[in-house]
Design a protein around this motif. Sequence first.
Motif, PDB file in Angstrom:
ATOM      1  N   ILE A 224       0.863  -1.184   0.000  1.00 50.67           N
ATOM      2  CA  ILE A 224       0.000   0.000   0.000  1.00 50.67           C
ATOM      3  C   ILE A 224       0.896   1.230   0.000  1.00 50.67           C
ATOM      4  O   ILE A 224       1.848   1.313   0.781  1.00 50.67           O
ATOM      5  CB  ILE A 224      -0.919   0.022   1.232  1.00 50.67           C
ATOM      6  N   ILE A 225       0.598   2.193  -0.849  1.00 57.28           N
ATOM      7  CA  ILE A 225       1.365   3.435  -0.850  1.00 57.28           C
ATOM      8  C   ILE A 225       0.445   4.597  -0.508  1.00 57.28           C
ATOM      9  O   ILE A 225      -0.694   4.663  -0.985  1.00 57.28           O
ATOM     10  CB  ILE A 225       2.066   3.674  -2.211  1.00 57.28           C
ATOM     11  N   PHE A 226       0.962   5.494   0.332  1.00 55.24           N
ATOM     12  CA  PHE A 226       0.251   6.725   0.666  1.00 55.24           C
ATOM     13  C   PHE A 226       1.010   7.866   0.007  1.00 55.24           C
ATOM     14  O   PHE A 226       2.174   8.115   0.334  1.00 55.24           O
ATOM     15  CB  PHE A 226       0.182   6.930   2.177  1.00 55.24           C
ATOM     16  N   THR A 227       0.369   8.544  -0.943  1.00 54.50           N
ATOM     17  CA  THR A 227       1.029   9.650  -1.636  1.00 54.50           C
ATOM     18  C   THR A 227       0.334  10.969  -1.312  1.00 54.50           C
ATOM     19  O   THR A 227      -0.872  11.115  -1.490  1.00 54.50           O
ATOM     20  CB  THR A 227       1.108   9.398  -3.157  1.00 54.50           C
ATOM     21  N   TRP A 228       1.104  11.887  -0.798  1.00 52.90           N
ATOM     22  CA  TRP A 228       0.595  13.169  -0.329  1.00 52.90           C
ATOM     23  C   TRP A 228       0.887  14.268  -1.374  1.00 52.90           C
ATOM     24  O   TRP A 228       1.673  14.058  -2.298  1.00 52.90           O
ATOM     25  CB  TRP A 228       1.214  13.514   1.027  1.00 52.90           C
ATOM     26  N   PRO A 229       0.278  15.457  -1.241  1.00 52.38           N
ATOM     27  CA  PRO A 229       0.400  16.491  -2.276  1.00 52.38           C
ATOM     28  C   PRO A 229       1.797  17.133  -2.316  1.00 52.38           C
ATOM     29  O   PRO A 229       2.155  17.948  -1.469  1.00 52.38           O
ATOM     30  CB  PRO A 229      -0.647  17.530  -1.881  1.00 52.38           C
ATOM     31  N   SER A 230       2.564  16.750  -3.295  1.00 52.71           N
ATOM     32  CA  SER A 230       3.874  17.354  -3.566  1.00 52.71           C
ATOM     33  C   SER A 230       3.817  18.005  -4.936  1.00 52.71           C
ATOM     34  O   SER A 230       3.363  17.388  -5.899  1.00 52.71           O
ATOM     35  CB  SER A 230       4.968  16.284  -3.543  1.00 52.71           C
ATOM     36  N   ARG A 231       4.288  19.236  -5.029  1.00 42.44           N
ATOM     37  CA  ARG A 231       4.290  19.929  -6.318  1.00 42.44           C
ATOM     38  C   ARG A 231       5.463  19.512  -7.198  1.00 42.44           C
ATOM     39  O   ARG A 231       5.598  19.995  -8.314  1.00 42.44           O
ATOM     40  CB  ARG A 231       4.295  21.441  -6.094  1.00 42.44           C
ATOM     41  N   ALA A 232       6.314  18.634  -6.667  1.00 48.34           N
ATOM     42  CA  ALA A 232       7.436  18.100  -7.453  1.00 48.34           C
ATOM     43  C   ALA A 232       8.312  19.220  -7.995  1.00 48.34           C
ATOM     44  O   ALA A 232       8.738  19.201  -9.148  1.00 48.34           O
ATOM     45  CB  ALA A 232       6.937  17.198  -8.571  1.00 48.34           C
ATOM     46  N   SER A 233       8.591  20.192  -7.149  1.00 49.14           N
ATOM     47  CA  SER A 233       9.483  21.291  -7.516  1.00 49.14           C
ATOM     48  C   SER A 233      10.450  21.525  -6.378  1.00 49.14           C
ATOM     49  O   SER A 233      10.042  21.578  -5.204  1.00 49.14           O
ATOM     50  CB  SER A 233       8.694  22.567  -7.797  1.00 49.14           C
ATOM     51  N   ILE A 234      11.718  21.677  -6.710  1.00 46.67           N
ATOM     52  CA  ILE A 234      12.726  21.914  -5.687  1.00 46.67           C
ATOM     53  C   ILE A 234      12.477  23.227  -4.951  1.00 46.67           C
ATOM     54  O   ILE A 234      12.927  23.434  -3.832  1.00 46.67           O
ATOM     55  CB  ILE A 234      14.136  21.896  -6.330  1.00 46.67           C
ATOM     56  N   PHE A 235      11.704  24.126  -5.577  1.00 44.56           N
ATOM     57  CA  PHE A 235      11.449  25.430  -4.967  1.00 44.56           C
ATOM     58  C   PHE A 235      10.181  25.449  -4.121  1.00 44.56           C
ATOM     59  O   PHE A 235       9.795  26.504  -3.617  1.00 44.56           O
ATOM     60  CB  PHE A 235      11.371  26.498  -6.071  1.00 44.56           C
ATOM     61  N   ASP A 236       9.515  24.310  -3.994  1.00 47.80           N
ATOM     62  CA  ASP A 236       8.280  24.237  -3.199  1.00 47.80           C
ATOM     63  C   ASP A 236       8.474  23.397  -1.944  1.00 47.80           C
ATOM     64  O   ASP A 236       7.581  22.668  -1.520  1.00 47.80           O
ATOM     65  CB  ASP A 236       7.141  23.662  -4.046  1.00 47.80           C
ATOM     66  N   TYR A 237       9.639  23.522  -1.330  1.00 49.05           N
ATOM     67  CA  TYR A 237       9.949  22.749  -0.133  1.00 49.05           C
ATOM     68  C   TYR A 237       8.941  23.048   0.981  1.00 49.05           C
ATOM     69  O   TYR A 237       8.417  22.140   1.622  1.00 49.05           O
ATOM     70  CB  TYR A 237      11.371  23.062   0.339  1.00 49.05           C
ATOM     71  N   SER A 238       8.653  24.316   1.200  1.00 52.26           N
ATOM     72  CA  SER A 238       7.743  24.689   2.293  1.00 52.26           C
ATOM     73  C   SER A 238       6.328  24.199   2.020  1.00 52.26           C
ATOM     74  O   SER A 238       5.637  23.728   2.933  1.00 52.26           O
ATOM     75  CB  SER A 238       7.745  26.209   2.490  1.00 52.26           C
ATOM     76  N   TYR A 239       5.878  24.306   0.769  1.00 49.58           N
ATOM     77  CA  TYR A 239       4.545  23.804   0.421  1.00 49.58           C
ATOM     78  C   TYR A 239       4.467  22.302   0.682  1.00 49.58           C
ATOM     79  O   TYR A 239       3.488  21.808   1.268  1.00 49.58           O
ATOM     80  CB  TYR A 239       4.234  24.094  -1.043  1.00 49.58           C
ATOM     81  N   ASP A 240       5.491  21.571   0.251  1.00 44.96           N
ATOM     82  CA  ASP A 240       5.483  20.125   0.463  1.00 44.96           C
ATOM     83  C   ASP A 240       5.466  19.795   1.948  1.00 44.96           C
ATOM     84  O   ASP A 240       4.761  18.878   2.383  1.00 44.96           O
ATOM     85  CB  ASP A 240       6.704  19.494  -0.210  1.00 44.96           C
ATOM     86  N   LYS A 241       6.240  20.520   2.724  1.00 48.00           N
ATOM     87  CA  LYS A 241       6.287  20.239   4.165  1.00 48.00           C
ATOM     88  C   LYS A 241       4.917  20.454   4.800  1.00 48.00           C
ATOM     89  O   LYS A 241       4.455  19.636   5.614  1.00 48.00           O
ATOM     90  CB  LYS A 241       7.330  21.143   4.847  1.00 48.00           C
ATOM     91  N   GLU A 242       4.246  21.538   4.425  1.00 49.27           N
ATOM     92  CA  GLU A 242       2.912  21.779   4.964  1.00 49.27           C
ATOM     93  C   GLU A 242       1.915  20.736   4.455  1.00 49.27           C
ATOM     94  O   GLU A 242       0.953  20.394   5.144  1.00 49.27           O
ATOM     95  CB  GLU A 242       2.438  23.191   4.602  1.00 49.27           C
ATOM     96  N   SER A 243       2.160  20.207   3.257  1.00 49.47           N
ATOM     97  CA  SER A 243       1.276  19.163   2.733  1.00 49.47           C
ATOM     98  C   SER A 243       1.374  17.879   3.551  1.00 49.47           C
ATOM     99  O   SER A 243       0.399  17.127   3.651  1.00 49.47           O
ATOM    100  CB  SER A 243       1.612  18.869   1.265  1.00 49.47           C
ATOM    101  N   THR A 244       2.543  17.617   4.118  1.00 52.25           N
ATOM    102  CA  THR A 244       2.649  16.440   4.986  1.00 52.25           C
ATOM    103  C   THR A 244       1.798  16.639   6.242  1.00 52.25           C
ATOM    104  O   THR A 244       1.123  15.712   6.703  1.00 52.25           O
ATOM    105  CB  THR A 244       4.108  16.147   5.378  1.00 52.25           C
ATOM    106  N   ASN A 245       1.831  17.855   6.795  1.00 55.13           N
ATOM    107  CA  ASN A 245       0.989  18.135   7.960  1.00 55.13           C
ATOM    108  C   ASN A 245      -0.492  18.035   7.595  1.00 55.13           C
ATOM    109  O   ASN A 245      -1.310  17.516   8.368  1.00 55.13           O
ATOM    110  CB  ASN A 245       1.289  19.539   8.499  1.00 55.13           C
ATOM    111  N   TYR A 246      -0.828  18.505   6.417  1.00 47.08           N
ATOM    112  CA  TYR A 246      -2.205  18.439   5.918  1.00 47.08           C
ATOM    113  C   TYR A 246      -2.697  16.997   5.824  1.00 47.08           C
ATOM    114  O   TYR A 246      -3.902  16.731   5.955  1.00 47.08           O
ATOM    115  CB  TYR A 246      -2.237  19.105   4.540  1.00 47.08           C
TER     116      TYR A 246
END
Length: 418
Positions: free
Chosen positions: A165-187
């Motif tokens: 089973i894989i859980f995939t969370w919202p990542s924009r797949a951009s090196i410049f969206d580190y903060s967005y990805d981090k908040e997406s993990t909290n989301y």
Amino acid sequence: MTNRERPRVLRRVIFAGVLALAGCAGRPEGVMVPSGEMPPGVSAVDLLVATTRAPSDQPGVLFSGERGSQLELRDIVVSIPPDGKRKVGQVQWPSKLPADPMKDFSTVSVKPIETAKAGRTWLGHNLPKSRRVLVFVHGFNNRYEDAVYRFAQIVHDSKTDAAPIIFTWPSRASIFDYSYDKESTNYSRDALEELLRAAVDTPDVGEITIMAHSMGTWLAVETLRQMAIRDGRVPKKIQQVILASPDLDVDVFGQQLRAIGTNVKDRPQFTLFVSRDDRALTLSRRISGNVDRLGQINPAEEPYRSMLEKQGITVLDLTALKSGDRLNHGKFAESPEVVRLIGNRLIDGQAVTDSQVGFGERLGAVALGTAQTVGSAASIVVSTPIAVFDPVTRKNYDDQWRRLGNSVEDTTVTAIGQ
């Protein structure tokens, strides 16, 4: 961050971004369009894919990097080329569509799972006799298809005996969206907890292993912390937690462990994959207050050595291991030795130590292809690509150092990274 440090950090960001973009060059969009083809000789990996991503308007993308309003499930079958036409540890992306299943990874089918009953049906079809489930949480800078194909590769190459089973969370797949990805993990914490509780509450499931990579380790550990605070402990069925290249502040990880449980016997067994040459974590450290990242520690040095032993945490140091990953951030998935170890030992729930011989010593001998007697001077002096730190291995190595004397110790410390 000082004014002097900012240009260096910016250069690192740009360099990492160039590498990330280079890694995606030549990949066609829309690889998730199902082909329905399974020619003779290819292997099929059937995955349950859970996501908090928003659906995409592009059929072959399925889900974007934006945040969705609910947990979505898909049953996805990925075909893997014959073993003679690929390298263990590699995801072979098609250069054009439709993919050639004899040499490329290919999406065979995509089916929505819209009810809890349908989810239990999938588990009924895919749960092996071991009754084990493996839940994978991907890392930073991953598209939906990146996560799905990488996990399919890990499942296939590790030959794991567990329902994947894989859980995939919202990542924009951009090196410049580190903060967005981090908040997406909290989301996504509540959704991952929902998924884990559904697996725990399924009577046929015997035990669960969670494996998380990079920023996904934050999501995994935070979710376990949340469950422990809510219930007083992590559910007993969750027995193994594997953190690969964990992008975790070491101080925060210590606090998370305390919340998960102070009694080592009452919480899951933690295993870490670390590498001191991990360039992605070097960047993360720079933009996170210059605090050590858990995935870059030297487990042989204090204060980490004592802390890890006290907490009963096993560490596999992959620093000396070479891989095709230019950032040295995905060694756990690309190394044939490591993916086989994941499937043969860790996910199967076996003890890391065997009798009075440390598993680290056994693994070193296997990785070298040697038949040397464990504990001999020769077996210590030869450099091993994977160093394993657990209480028995550490004790045995310490005993060997004392027997061999300071002169031998001086010549071998560098060789084995201790």
